[in-house]
Enzyme design. Structure first.
Site, PDB file in Angstrom:
ATOM      1  N   SER A   5       1.052  -1.587   0.019  1.00  0.00           N
ATOM      2  CA  SER A   5      -0.289   0.057  -0.284  1.00  0.00           C
ATOM      3  C   SER A   5       0.924   1.725   0.008  1.00  0.00           C
ATOM      4  O   SER A   5       0.066   2.133  -0.224  1.00  0.00           O
ATOM      5  CB  SER A   5      -1.071  -0.128   1.198  1.00  0.00           C
ATOM      6  N   HIS A  38      -1.404  -3.522  -6.891  1.00  0.00           N
ATOM      7  CA  HIS A  38      -2.415  -2.648  -5.755  1.00  0.00           C
ATOM      8  C   HIS A  38      -4.087  -3.430  -6.245  1.00  0.00           C
ATOM      9  O   HIS A  38      -4.450  -2.127  -6.387  1.00  0.00           O
ATOM     10  CB  HIS A  38      -1.940  -1.508  -5.530  1.00  0.00           C
ATOM     11  N   GLU A  51      -5.249  -0.968  -8.865  1.00  0.00           N
ATOM     12  CA  GLU A  51      -3.467   0.322  -9.699  1.00  0.00           C
ATOM     13  C   GLU A  51      -2.449  -0.598  -9.802  1.00  0.00           C
ATOM     14  O   GLU A  51      -1.615  -1.659  -8.783  1.00  0.00           O
ATOM     15  CB  GLU A  51      -3.219   1.062  -7.889  1.00  0.00           C
ATOM     16  N   ASN A  94      -5.085   6.510  -1.961  1.00  0.00           N
ATOM     17  CA  ASN A  94      -4.937   6.572  -0.657  1.00  0.00           C
ATOM     18  C   ASN A  94      -3.710   7.712  -0.407  1.00  0.00           C
ATOM     19  O   ASN A  94      -4.545   8.366   0.549  1.00  0.00           O
ATOM     20  CB  ASN A  94      -3.850   5.457  -0.021  1.00  0.00           C
TER      21      ASN A  94
HETATM   22  P1  NAD Z   1      -2.016 -10.103   6.646  1.00  0.00           P
HETATM   23  O1  NAD Z   1      -1.688  -9.537   8.117  1.00  0.00           O
HETATM   24  O2  NAD Z   1      -3.874  -9.828   6.543  1.00  0.00           O
HETATM   25  O3  NAD Z   1      -1.241 -10.738   5.566  1.00  0.00           O
HETATM   26  C1  NAD Z   1       0.023 -11.224   5.667  1.00  0.00           C
HETATM   27  C2  NAD Z   1       0.327 -11.754   5.745  1.00  0.00           C
HETATM   28  O4  NAD Z   1       1.646 -12.483   5.611  1.00  0.00           O
HETATM   29  C3  NAD Z   1       0.254 -13.407   6.639  1.00  0.00           C
HETATM   30  O5  NAD Z   1      -0.290 -14.195   6.916  1.00  0.00           O
HETATM   31  C4  NAD Z   1       1.827 -13.614   7.629  1.00  0.00           C
HETATM   32  O6  NAD Z   1       1.839 -14.599   7.532  1.00  0.00           O
HETATM   33  C5  NAD Z   1       2.472 -13.626   6.314  1.00  0.00           C
HETATM   34  N1  NAD Z   1       4.028 -13.224   5.857  1.00  0.00           N
HETATM   35  C6  NAD Z   1       4.893 -12.660   6.895  1.00  0.00           C
HETATM   36  N2  NAD Z   1       6.095 -13.079   6.395  1.00  0.00           N
HETATM   37  C7  NAD Z   1       6.110 -14.235   5.402  1.00  0.00           C
HETATM   38  C8  NAD Z   1       7.058 -14.364   5.090  1.00  0.00           C
HETATM   39  N3  NAD Z   1       8.059 -13.939   4.891  1.00  0.00           N
HETATM   40  N4  NAD Z   1       6.462 -15.045   3.351  1.00  0.00           N
HETATM   41  C9  NAD Z   1       5.382 -15.582   3.085  1.00  0.00           C
HETATM   42  N5  NAD Z   1       4.492 -14.984   4.288  1.00  0.00           N
HETATM   43  C10 NAD Z   1       4.646 -14.387   5.102  1.00  0.00           C
HETATM   44  O7  NAD Z   1      -1.420  -8.866   6.003  1.00  0.00           O
HETATM   45  P2  NAD Z   1      -2.993  -7.582   4.268  1.00  0.00           P
HETATM   46  O8  NAD Z   1      -3.542  -6.488   5.072  1.00  0.00           O
HETATM   47  O9  NAD Z   1      -3.476  -8.922   3.626  1.00  0.00           O
HETATM   48  O10 NAD Z   1      -1.595  -7.117   4.071  1.00  0.00           O
HETATM   49  C11 NAD Z   1      -0.683  -7.360   3.064  1.00  0.00           C
HETATM   50  C12 NAD Z   1      -0.438  -7.028   1.834  1.00  0.00           C
HETATM   51  O11 NAD Z   1      -0.804  -6.020   1.232  1.00  0.00           O
HETATM   52  C13 NAD Z   1       0.635  -5.097   2.782  1.00  0.00           C
HETATM   53  O12 NAD Z   1       1.639  -5.055   1.769  1.00  0.00           O
HETATM   54  C14 NAD Z   1      -0.059  -4.610   2.694  1.00  0.00           C
HETATM   55  O13 NAD Z   1      -0.073  -2.560   2.699  1.00  0.00           O
HETATM   56  C15 NAD Z   1      -1.305  -4.882   2.132  1.00  0.00           C
HETATM   57  N6  NAD Z   1      -2.763  -3.905   0.993  1.00  0.00           N
HETATM   58  C16 NAD Z   1      -3.722  -4.074   2.820  1.00  0.00           C
HETATM   59  C17 NAD Z   1      -4.980  -3.585   2.328  1.00  0.00           C
HETATM   60  C18 NAD Z   1      -5.411  -3.239   3.365  1.00  0.00           C
HETATM   61  O14 NAD Z   1      -6.842  -2.995   3.371  1.00  0.00           O
HETATM   62  N7  NAD Z   1      -5.765  -4.481   4.327  1.00  0.00           N
HETATM   63  C19 NAD Z   1      -4.851  -3.216   0.799  1.00  0.00           C
HETATM   64  C20 NAD Z   1      -4.419  -2.862  -0.139  1.00  0.00           C
HETATM   65  C21 NAD Z   1      -3.300  -3.739  -0.201  1.00  0.00           C
END
Ligand code: NAD
Length: 291
Positions: free
Chosen positions: A119, A140, A152, A190
């Protein structure tokens, strides 16, 4: 470049949604996570969400079964090797993402496209530390992935045209709409959304309105489906604060300073829906404003 298989790193909130939509679109999906529990939870959630789509007659049981059969899970990152496209959706920490790309690089074919769902982290910086900056970009998705129409696409400074076109074609095949952004802090959505949310928190902080009057004003006066404070609780106040800090640091403009009231809520651990309390208290039957 013909993309047929997709490797997804991270099976959290975003990773499971990305696996859901890519498998339904016909891609072979390999989903990986360091946590076996996360993989198990993701598989169950994908099946549950697809069942809901079957009930609503958006997909058939045949579509669901075929899509579920196309998703493989593994804790071994190297098993993503044969994928044509990698979408990294692990925890939003630069050191974690760098380590993933460093471990993944040698397992991949030189043609494989690497992307990140970050993000806020600079795509150019992430790309510069990989073995393929020209085949690296930002992919994204919005949350919840199966519902939100936009993706995006963010080009790093070195991203080549073939990589961009291949990713664009994937977005089209998903039936989603791409918006192209240059690689500057928080990209487009964002960059615009977070300052609005931050301004809503300032409006509350300065006593211009209450939680209810601010959210009602933007719902009925600007036709937003959710009020900004309700939306902030949905996104997570810690995430909102982190993105404001990225904007403030990255653009060095005081107009992006995070509202002290937002900081105070995060310091209290009142992070929104995920902790049951934010600008609303969700512990009862209906949400109750906290100010
Ligand atoms: P989340 O915490 O729900 O999930 C992250 C996952 O990554 C976890 O299951 C964790 O175990 C895993 N993980 C951590 N280290 C790892 C590794 N070394 N290898 C493999 N897996 C690993 O987070 P999320 O909300 O799904 O966000 C994930 C990404 O998406 C981030 O970069 C975030 O910025 C982006 N994002 C989030 C949103 C949102 O609204 N939550 C929206 C757009 C983008």
């Amino acid at each position: 470049m013909d993309i047929r298989s997709i490797g997804i790193v991270g099976a959290g909130q975003m990773g499971n949604g990305i696996a859901h939509v890519t498998a339904l679109a016909g891609y072979d999906v390999t989903l990986t996570d360091v946590s076996a529990d996360a993989l198990e939870a993701a598989t169950a959630l994908i099946a549950k969400n697809m069942d809901r789509q079957v009930t609503r007659e958006k997909i058939t049981t045949g579509d669901r079964d075929a899509a579920l059969a196309r998703i493989r899970t593994t804790q071994d990152l190297a098993e993503l090797g044969p994928s044509n496209l990698i979408i990294e959706a692990a925890t939003e920490r630069e050191d974690i993402k760098d380590a993933i790309f460093a471990e993944l690089g040698p397992a991949l074919s030189p043609d494989t496209i690497l992307t990140s769902n970050t993000s806020s982290i600079s795509i150019t910086r992430l790309a510069s530390r990989t073995d393929r900056p020209e085949r690296f970009m930002g992919f994204h998705f919005m949350n919840p992935v199966p519902v939100m129409q936009l993706v995006e696409l963010i080009r790093g400074i070195a991203t080549d045209e073939a990589t961009y076109k291949a990713c664009y074609a994937v977005v089209e095949k998903l039936g989603k709409t791409a918006a192209t952004a240059e690689d500057f802090p928080a990209f487009i959505v964002n960059r615009i959304l977070m300052p609005m949310i931050n301004e809503a928190v300032y409006t509350l902080y300065e006593g211009v309105g209450t939680v209810t009057s601010i959210d009602t004003s933007m719902k009925l006066g600007a036709n937003h489906p959710m009020g900004p404070l309700e939306l902030a609780d949905f996104i997570g106040l810690d995430t909102c604060l982190a993105i404001m800090n990225v904007l403030h640091d990255g653009l060095a403009d005081t107009k992006y300073r995070p509202c002290p009231l937002l900081v105070k809520y995060v310091e209290a651990g009142w992070l929104g829906r995920k902790t049951q309390r934010g600008f609303y208290d969700y512990r009862g039957e209906a949400p109750v404003p906290t100010r």
